[in-house]
Enzyme design. Sequence first.
Site, PDB file in Angstrom:
ATOM      1  N   ALA A   1       0.838  -1.203   0.000  1.00 33.75           N
ATOM      2  CA  ALA A   1       0.000   0.000   0.000  1.00 33.75           C
ATOM      3  C   ALA A   1       0.873   1.253   0.000  1.00 33.75           C
ATOM      4  O   ALA A   1       2.072   1.185   0.252  1.00 33.75           O
ATOM      5  CB  ALA A   1      -0.880  -0.021   1.252  1.00 33.75           C
TER       6      ALA A   1
ATOM      7  N   GLY B   1      -0.720  -6.173 -10.395  1.00 29.51           N
ATOM      8  CA  GLY B   1      -0.871  -7.034  -9.213  1.00 29.51           C
ATOM      9  C   GLY B   1      -1.536  -8.354  -9.594  1.00 29.51           C
ATOM     10  O   GLY B   1      -1.157  -9.426  -9.102  1.00 29.51           O
TER      11      GLY B   1
ATOM     12  N   GLU C   1      -2.951  -8.150   4.926  1.00 27.46           N
ATOM     13  CA  GLU C   1      -2.840  -7.081   5.933  1.00 27.46           C
ATOM     14  C   GLU C   1      -3.716  -5.940   5.445  1.00 27.46           C
ATOM     15  O   GLU C   1      -3.292  -5.123   4.631  1.00 27.46           O
ATOM     16  CB  GLU C   1      -1.374  -6.617   6.055  1.00 27.46           C
ATOM     17  CG  GLU C   1      -0.409  -7.688   6.509  1.00 27.46           C
ATOM     18  CD  GLU C   1      -0.489  -7.971   8.016  1.00 27.46           C
ATOM     19  OE1 GLU C   1      -1.223  -7.275   8.728  1.00 27.46           O
ATOM     20  OE2 GLU C   1       0.200  -8.916   8.457  1.00 27.46           O
TER      21      GLU C   1
ATOM     22  N   CYS D   1      -2.730   2.151   9.012  1.00 31.92           N
ATOM     23  CA  CYS D   1      -3.732   1.101   9.207  1.00 31.92           C
ATOM     24  C   CYS D   1      -4.110   1.026  10.682  1.00 31.92           C
ATOM     25  O   CYS D   1      -5.220   0.636  11.030  1.00 31.92           O
ATOM     26  CB  CYS D   1      -3.207  -0.231   8.701  1.00 31.92           C
ATOM     27  SG  CYS D   1      -1.572  -0.605   9.315  1.00 31.92           S
TER      28      CYS D   1
ATOM     29  N   GLU E   1     -13.760   2.391   7.431  1.00 30.18           N
ATOM     30  CA  GLU E   1     -12.435   2.997   7.628  1.00 30.18           C
ATOM     31  C   GLU E   1     -12.265   4.183   6.667  1.00 30.18           C
ATOM     32  O   GLU E   1     -12.183   3.990   5.457  1.00 30.18           O
ATOM     33  CB  GLU E   1     -11.322   1.970   7.340  1.00 30.18           C
ATOM     34  CG  GLU E   1      -9.920   2.543   7.498  1.00 30.18           C
ATOM     35  CD  GLU E   1      -8.837   1.705   6.798  1.00 30.18           C
ATOM     36  OE1 GLU E   1      -9.051   1.276   5.651  1.00 30.18           O
ATOM     37  OE2 GLU E   1      -7.780   1.492   7.403  1.00 30.18           O
TER      38      GLU E   1
HETATM   39  P1  NAD Z   1      -5.325  -0.245  -1.989  1.00 26.98           P
HETATM   40  O1  NAD Z   1      -6.126  -1.418  -1.617  1.00 26.98           O
HETATM   41  O2  NAD Z   1      -5.961   0.785  -2.864  1.00 26.98           O
HETATM   42  O3  NAD Z   1      -3.992  -0.705  -2.758  1.00 26.98           O
HETATM   43  C1  NAD Z   1      -3.025  -1.519  -2.137  1.00 26.98           C
HETATM   44  C2  NAD Z   1      -2.232  -2.268  -3.184  1.00 26.98           C
HETATM   45  O4  NAD Z   1      -3.053  -3.269  -3.777  1.00 26.98           O
HETATM   46  C3  NAD Z   1      -1.737  -1.409  -4.339  1.00 26.98           C
HETATM   47  O5  NAD Z   1      -0.423  -1.824  -4.671  1.00 26.98           O
HETATM   48  C4  NAD Z   1      -2.710  -1.727  -5.462  1.00 26.98           C
HETATM   49  O6  NAD Z   1      -2.186  -1.535  -6.752  1.00 26.98           O
HETATM   50  C5  NAD Z   1      -2.979  -3.195  -5.196  1.00 26.98           C
HETATM   51  N1  NAD Z   1      -4.257  -3.718  -5.708  1.00 26.98           N
HETATM   52  C6  NAD Z   1      -5.466  -3.121  -5.661  1.00 26.98           C
HETATM   53  N2  NAD Z   1      -6.403  -3.946  -6.185  1.00 26.98           N
HETATM   54  C7  NAD Z   1      -5.777  -5.080  -6.557  1.00 26.98           C
HETATM   55  C8  NAD Z   1      -6.203  -6.302  -7.173  1.00 26.98           C
HETATM   56  N3  NAD Z   1      -7.481  -6.492  -7.491  1.00 26.98           N
HETATM   57  N4  NAD Z   1      -5.285  -7.250  -7.415  1.00 26.98           N
HETATM   58  C9  NAD Z   1      -3.990  -7.062  -7.083  1.00 26.98           C
HETATM   59  N5  NAD Z   1      -3.522  -5.926  -6.513  1.00 26.98           N
HETATM   60  C10 NAD Z   1      -4.405  -4.947  -6.250  1.00 26.98           C
HETATM   61  O7  NAD Z   1      -4.809   0.423  -0.637  1.00 26.98           O
HETATM   62  P2  NAD Z   1      -4.041   1.803  -0.401  1.00 26.98           P
HETATM   63  O8  NAD Z   1      -4.992   2.928  -0.598  1.00 26.98           O
HETATM   64  O9  NAD Z   1      -2.744   1.819  -1.125  1.00 26.98           O
HETATM   65  O10 NAD Z   1      -3.685   1.685   1.171  1.00 26.98           O
HETATM   66  C11 NAD Z   1      -4.553   2.016   2.194  1.00 26.98           C
HETATM   67  C12 NAD Z   1      -5.187   0.777   2.805  1.00 26.98           C
HETATM   68  O11 NAD Z   1      -4.192  -0.157   3.197  1.00 26.98           O
HETATM   69  C13 NAD Z   1      -5.962   1.088   4.078  1.00 26.98           C
HETATM   70  O12 NAD Z   1      -7.153   0.357   4.071  1.00 26.98           O
HETATM   71  C14 NAD Z   1      -5.029   0.597   5.184  1.00 26.98           C
HETATM   72  O13 NAD Z   1      -5.685   0.293   6.394  1.00 26.98           O
HETATM   73  C15 NAD Z   1      -4.422  -0.590   4.534  1.00 26.98           C
HETATM   74  N6  NAD Z   1      -3.166  -0.960   5.168  1.00 26.98           N
HETATM   75  C16 NAD Z   1      -3.150  -2.053   5.984  1.00 26.98           C
HETATM   76  C17 NAD Z   1      -1.987  -2.402   6.637  1.00 26.98           C
HETATM   77  C18 NAD Z   1      -1.954  -3.569   7.577  1.00 26.98           C
HETATM   78  O14 NAD Z   1      -0.858  -3.999   7.922  1.00 26.98           O
HETATM   79  N7  NAD Z   1      -3.076  -4.123   8.006  1.00 26.98           N
HETATM   80  C19 NAD Z   1      -0.817  -1.662   6.436  1.00 26.98           C
HETATM   81  C20 NAD Z   1      -0.855  -0.577   5.581  1.00 26.98           C
HETATM   82  C21 NAD Z   1      -2.038  -0.238   4.946  1.00 26.98           C
END
Ligand code: NAD
Length: 517
Positions: free
Chosen positions: A166, A231, A269, A303, A403
């Site tokens: 993320a 991805g 995560e 997160c 969230e």
């Molecule tokens: P996002 O879900 O928009 O993107 C995260 C990643 O997933 C990006 O690299 C994106 O290109 C990829 N992605 C999205 N859809 C996909 C698919 N269908 N197939 C494969 N890859 C895909 O999230 P974001 O906006 O970058 O980050 C914020 C979110 O991440 C928040 O919800 C936050 O809570 C969460 N987060 C969780 C943790 C944890 O450890 N639990 C840590 C950091 C962030």
Amino acid sequence: MEAIATNFGIKEALNQLGIKAVNEGTSTGSNNFSNGDIIDSFSPVDGELIASVKSTTREDYEMAMKTATQAFKTWRLMPAPQRGEIVRQFGEKLRENKEALGKLVSYEMGKSYQEGLGEVQEMIDICDFAVGLSRQLHGLTMHSERPGHRMYEQYHPLGVVGIISAFNFPVAVWSWNTALAWICGDVCIWKPSEKTPICGVACQNIIAEVLRENNLPEGISCLINGDYKVGEFMTKDTRVPLISATGSTRMGKIVAKEVAGRLGKSLLELGGNNAIIVTPDADIKMTVIGAVFGAVGTAGQRCTSTRRLIIHESIYDKVKNAVADAYKQLRIGNPLDETNHVGPLIDKDAVKMYENALERVVEEGGKIVVDGGVLSGDGYESGCYVKPAIAEAENHFEIVQHETFAPVLYLIKYSGDVENAIEFQNGVAQGLSSAIMTNNLREAERFLSHAGSDCGIANVNIGTSGAEIGGAFGGEKETGGGRESGSDAWKIYMRRQTNTINYTTELPLAQGIKFDL
Ligand code: NAD
């Protein structure tokens, strides 16, 4: 505008990390498989173009997979402590590049420079942890039911680990996965967030140097760039036994289905909706520090950010006023300037989501305690700076259940016993981090008991935000159930094998079965 990159040494940092300047073309970095469309990365700090990368095409991806698969054949044969030595050297290189990388994280993602440095420190810490672990990848031995037999289990590497990360932890999440995966004997292909691709190139350049210096194949660490479509190359690929995906719950649900459909493993995560319970026995001063840092740190884009304060009615007004007063002292501005507390959101879409959340909470019957709003004018030209806001709300409001990745804190009142607060705390779909502020031992233990918090992380007299690398990190329910970083999280990066050895001249069968020939 020019001033931020110049005044805060961004240009020098980019140069040190091997990133090409804007007018020099795209930054391919080392072992970066990308020949597709250009992705420009703009800083949320000042709206300026930082640098550009190219995205990964299907053909590029096949090349990355081939390179990684080939590298795995060498890497898995190296004794684990020797792989640990490579990770140790990687940690050293991170120490040398800590300021430059911390600055880039701050400039590309928007978190404060201190938090950028903290993120790199986490990378260093996980390397140290992994070095020690490289001598401790042990299984159990068991007594066989058959005479003259020995039974034990061992852990072997999986192969190619796919990492999807993320934007909000643009470098640390990669290292939490890679440091462990590498000592376990795996090789990694990383797709960083399309919102922070330059951080990806910088990290790749650092590890590539270590691999080159040790005459090791660069395919041990591969970088691919792009959005969800890139991805998907990995999530759909049966050659990738483990996908570690960090991001939104929405993304996790898609990835989980895709990977499970091919019977692969996934480490998820995902989003959190973290609460601090404040009981009548709480230390108010500690509560205010924990709540304010948890809610506004990284502009509410962790997160583990604190989204809900569940306060006992007897101290509700006192806590509300103390937190609201603390908000008055917050300085919002350029995160590279260490006198500021709150930097920008990642982009204008995030700003819209923030505005929407504040409208929704009022529509649902909530009341604004500290006003929000988007900042404009001098220093706020990127349009991504917002005021941290506080609203009184009820736990069941739809917007509270959701969230919102921004500095919006909901105050929720509870009455009666701590059980009522725990019910609110657990009454959301997510299960990442939770905390209780109390000096009452009974309340603290009830919160930590099997009938207490249902989250992956439960803290007493500490906020929800942040975690040490020594513990397993992750959450339950819609947070995805994955664990990474410390404790025994390494086991997900390996496959377990049970071995039975017969050192007799007989062949007794298990369960006492006779099979006379
Ligand atoms: P996002 O879900 O928009 O993107 C995260 C990643 O997933 C990006 O690299 C994106 O290109 C990829 N992605 C999205 N859809 C996909 C698919 N269908 N197939 C494969 N890859 C895909 O999230 P974001 O906006 O970058 O980050 C914020 C979110 O991440 C928040 O919800 C936050 O809570 C969460 N987060 C969780 C943790 C944890 O450890 N639990 C840590 C950091 C962030």
